[in-house]
Design a protein around this motif. Sequence first.
Motif, PDB file in Angstrom:
ATOM      1  N   LEU A  15      -1.767  25.548   6.837  1.00  0.00           N
ATOM      2  CA  LEU A  15      -2.270  24.375   7.544  1.00  0.00           C
ATOM      3  C   LEU A  15      -1.067  23.535   7.969  1.00  0.00           C
ATOM      4  CD1 LEU A  15      -4.814  22.625   8.281  1.00  0.00           C
ATOM      5  CD2 LEU A  15      -4.504  21.508   6.073  1.00  0.00           C
ATOM      6  N   THR A  16      -1.129  22.946   9.148  1.00  0.00           N
ATOM      7  CA  THR A  16      -0.083  22.031   9.603  1.00  0.00           C
ATOM      8  C   THR A  16      -0.441  20.619   9.178  1.00  0.00           C
ATOM      9  OG1 THR A  16       0.454  23.451  11.488  1.00  0.00           O
ATOM     10  CG2 THR A  16       1.152  21.135  11.616  1.00  0.00           C
ATOM     11  N   PHE A  17       0.508  19.969   8.523  1.00  0.00           N
ATOM     12  CA  PHE A  17       0.341  18.602   8.031  1.00  0.00           C
ATOM     13  C   PHE A  17       1.096  17.642   8.943  1.00  0.00           C
ATOM     14  CE2 PHE A  17      -0.927  18.927   3.375  1.00  0.00           C
ATOM     15  CZ  PHE A  17      -1.367  20.235   3.475  1.00  0.00           C
ATOM     16  N   ALA A  18       0.533  16.476   9.186  1.00  0.00           N
ATOM     17  CA  ALA A  18       1.199  15.428   9.960  1.00  0.00           C
ATOM     18  C   ALA A  18       2.011  14.566   8.997  1.00  0.00           C
ATOM     19  CB  ALA A  18       0.176  14.591  10.712  1.00  0.00           C
ATOM     20  N   ALA A  19       3.004  15.197   8.380  1.00  0.00           N
ATOM     21  CA  ALA A  19       3.851  14.513   7.398  1.00  0.00           C
ATOM     22  C   ALA A  19       5.122  15.321   7.207  1.00  0.00           C
ATOM     23  CB  ALA A  19       3.120  14.378   6.065  1.00  0.00           C
ATOM     24  N   PRO A  20       6.225  14.659   6.851  1.00  0.00           N
ATOM     25  CA  PRO A  20       7.458  15.394   6.566  1.00  0.00           C
ATOM     26  C   PRO A  20       7.330  16.222   5.285  1.00  0.00           C
ATOM     27  CG  PRO A  20       7.776  13.026   6.263  1.00  0.00           C
ATOM     28  CD  PRO A  20       6.396  13.217   6.776  1.00  0.00           C
ATOM     29  N   ALA A  21       8.092  17.291   5.212  1.00  0.00           N
ATOM     30  CA  ALA A  21       8.020  18.210   4.079  1.00  0.00           C
ATOM     31  C   ALA A  21       8.267  17.510   2.743  1.00  0.00           C
ATOM     32  CB  ALA A  21       9.016  19.357   4.272  1.00  0.00           C
ATOM     33  N   ALA A  22       9.187  16.581   2.693  1.00  0.00           N
ATOM     34  CA  ALA A  22       9.498  15.900   1.430  1.00  0.00           C
ATOM     35  C   ALA A  22       8.285  15.162   0.882  1.00  0.00           C
ATOM     36  CB  ALA A  22      10.669  14.939   1.612  1.00  0.00           C
ATOM     37  N   ARG A  23       7.487  14.563   1.767  1.00  0.00           N
ATOM     38  CA  ARG A  23       6.301  13.836   1.318  1.00  0.00           C
ATOM     39  C   ARG A  23       5.251  14.809   0.772  1.00  0.00           C
ATOM     40  NH1 ARG A  23       3.666  10.603   5.755  1.00  0.00           N
ATOM     41  NH2 ARG A  23       5.701   9.656   5.816  1.00  0.00           N
ATOM     42  N   ILE A 107       0.547  34.034  -9.682  1.00  0.00           N
ATOM     43  CA  ILE A 107       1.386  32.895  -9.323  1.00  0.00           C
ATOM     44  C   ILE A 107       0.749  32.124  -8.163  1.00  0.00           C
ATOM     45  CG2 ILE A 107       2.857  34.251  -7.761  1.00  0.00           C
ATOM     46  CD1 ILE A 107       5.241  32.471  -8.734  1.00  0.00           C
ATOM     47  N   TRP A 108       0.841  30.812  -8.266  1.00  0.00           N
ATOM     48  CA  TRP A 108       0.477  29.894  -7.180  1.00  0.00           C
ATOM     49  C   TRP A 108       1.773  29.472  -6.523  1.00  0.00           C
ATOM     50  CZ3 TRP A 108      -4.450  29.027  -5.889  1.00  0.00           C
ATOM     51  CH2 TRP A 108      -5.435  29.287  -6.845  1.00  0.00           C
ATOM     52  N   ARG A 109       1.819  29.511  -5.193  1.00  0.00           N
ATOM     53  CA  ARG A 109       3.059  29.151  -4.508  1.00  0.00           C
ATOM     54  C   ARG A 109       2.740  28.385  -3.221  1.00  0.00           C
ATOM     55  NH1 ARG A 109       8.619  32.021  -3.669  1.00  0.00           N
ATOM     56  NH2 ARG A 109       9.262  31.033  -1.724  1.00  0.00           N
ATOM     57  N   TYR A 110       3.500  27.312  -3.011  1.00  0.00           N
ATOM     58  CA  TYR A 110       3.441  26.544  -1.772  1.00  0.00           C
ATOM     59  C   TYR A 110       4.770  26.727  -1.055  1.00  0.00           C
ATOM     60  CZ  TYR A 110      -0.627  23.956  -3.534  1.00  0.00           C
ATOM     61  OH  TYR A 110      -1.860  23.606  -4.013  1.00  0.00           O
ATOM     62  N   GLY A 116       9.631  19.838  12.798  1.00  0.00           N
ATOM     63  CA  GLY A 116      10.074  18.576  13.376  1.00  0.00           C
ATOM     64  C   GLY A 116      10.148  17.534  12.272  1.00  0.00           C
ATOM     65  N   ARG A 117      10.376  16.285  12.669  1.00  0.00           N
ATOM     66  CA  ARG A 117      10.561  15.219  11.676  1.00  0.00           C
ATOM     67  C   ARG A 117       9.268  14.804  10.984  1.00  0.00           C
ATOM     68  NH1 ARG A 117      14.300  10.484  13.565  1.00  0.00           N
ATOM     69  NH2 ARG A 117      12.402   9.523  12.791  1.00  0.00           N
ATOM     70  N   SER A 118       8.135  14.986  11.648  1.00  0.00           N
ATOM     71  CA  SER A 118       6.903  14.446  11.072  1.00  0.00           C
ATOM     72  C   SER A 118       5.775  15.457  10.925  1.00  0.00           C
ATOM     73  CB  SER A 118       6.431  13.260  11.914  1.00  0.00           C
ATOM     74  OG  SER A 118       6.161  13.697  13.229  1.00  0.00           O
ATOM     75  N   GLU A 119       6.084  16.739  10.986  1.00  0.00           N
ATOM     76  CA  GLU A 119       5.069  17.763  10.749  1.00  0.00           C
ATOM     77  C   GLU A 119       5.635  18.854   9.847  1.00  0.00           C
ATOM     78  OE1 GLU A 119       1.818  18.002  14.275  1.00  0.00           O
ATOM     79  OE2 GLU A 119       3.546  19.322  14.446  1.00  0.00           O
ATOM     80  N   THR A 120       4.729  19.437   9.062  1.00  0.00           N
ATOM     81  CA  THR A 120       5.126  20.494   8.136  1.00  0.00           C
ATOM     82  C   THR A 120       4.049  21.561   8.110  1.00  0.00           C
ATOM     83  OG1 THR A 120       6.247  18.855   6.753  1.00  0.00           O
ATOM     84  CG2 THR A 120       5.771  20.993   5.737  1.00  0.00           C
ATOM     85  N   GLY A 121       4.465  22.810   8.227  1.00  0.00           N
ATOM     86  CA  GLY A 121       3.553  23.932   8.014  1.00  0.00           C
ATOM     87  C   GLY A 121       3.532  24.228   6.526  1.00  0.00           C
ATOM     88  N   VAL A 122       2.349  24.217   5.918  1.00  0.00           N
ATOM     89  CA  VAL A 122       2.229  24.450   4.480  1.00  0.00           C
ATOM     90  C   VAL A 122       1.402  25.715   4.267  1.00  0.00           C
ATOM     91  CG1 VAL A 122       1.434  23.525   2.277  1.00  0.00           C
ATOM     92  CG2 VAL A 122       2.319  21.970   4.038  1.00  0.00           C
ATOM     93  N   THR A 123       1.982  26.664   3.537  1.00  0.00           N
ATOM     94  CA  THR A 123       1.277  27.893   3.187  1.00  0.00           C
ATOM     95  C   THR A 123       1.076  27.920   1.685  1.00  0.00           C
ATOM     96  OG1 THR A 123       2.229  29.102   5.043  1.00  0.00           O
ATOM     97  CG2 THR A 123       1.354  30.422   3.230  1.00  0.00           C
TER      98      THR A 123
END
Length: 166
Positions: A15-23, A107-110, A116-123
């Motif tokens: 899912l693509t998140f509207a947030a930086p990866a660190a957050r 195992i659970w893995r993210y 970009g600066r404000s989006e993150t793809g999270v698997t």
Amino acid sequence: MSVTTTGQESVSATLTFAAPAARVFAVVADPTTHAAIDGTGWVQQAADPEPLTAVGQIFRMAMHHAGHPDGDYETVNQVEVLDAPRAIGWLTGYEKDDGRLEFGGWIWRYDLVPLGRSETGVTLTYDWSAVPQSIREYLQFPPFGPDHLTGSLHHLAELVHARAGQ
């Protein structure tokens, strides 16, 4: 949103998140958020609330599953992957009567990919390829439907968004 079954022994969703990866990483690395992220409702609360900061770190979760012999039980998790803010993953197991820890092989893995600066793809991936045959004889894998991973990622996105407003 995409859900993928890779081979016979893992399933993942992205899912693509509207947030930086660190957050996003900060929320996943906080065990106190795992009950709210969980798409099954099995995770009840963190028994160890400290943030996940190192490979080898152990954290416990209070769980409930109607199909479990005890109903309420506790899992022991060991961080296997920690590459902030790109990846985090843990093995799940339990503590034996003699105090030794035993892990089942799943195992659970993210995995987080900055878009970009404000989006993150999270698997989110659930991998049971290392589960021994002795466990496969009494547990079915995966123990949930594919909607679990999708639901978990949507819950995570809601938490990340809520924390950004704090």
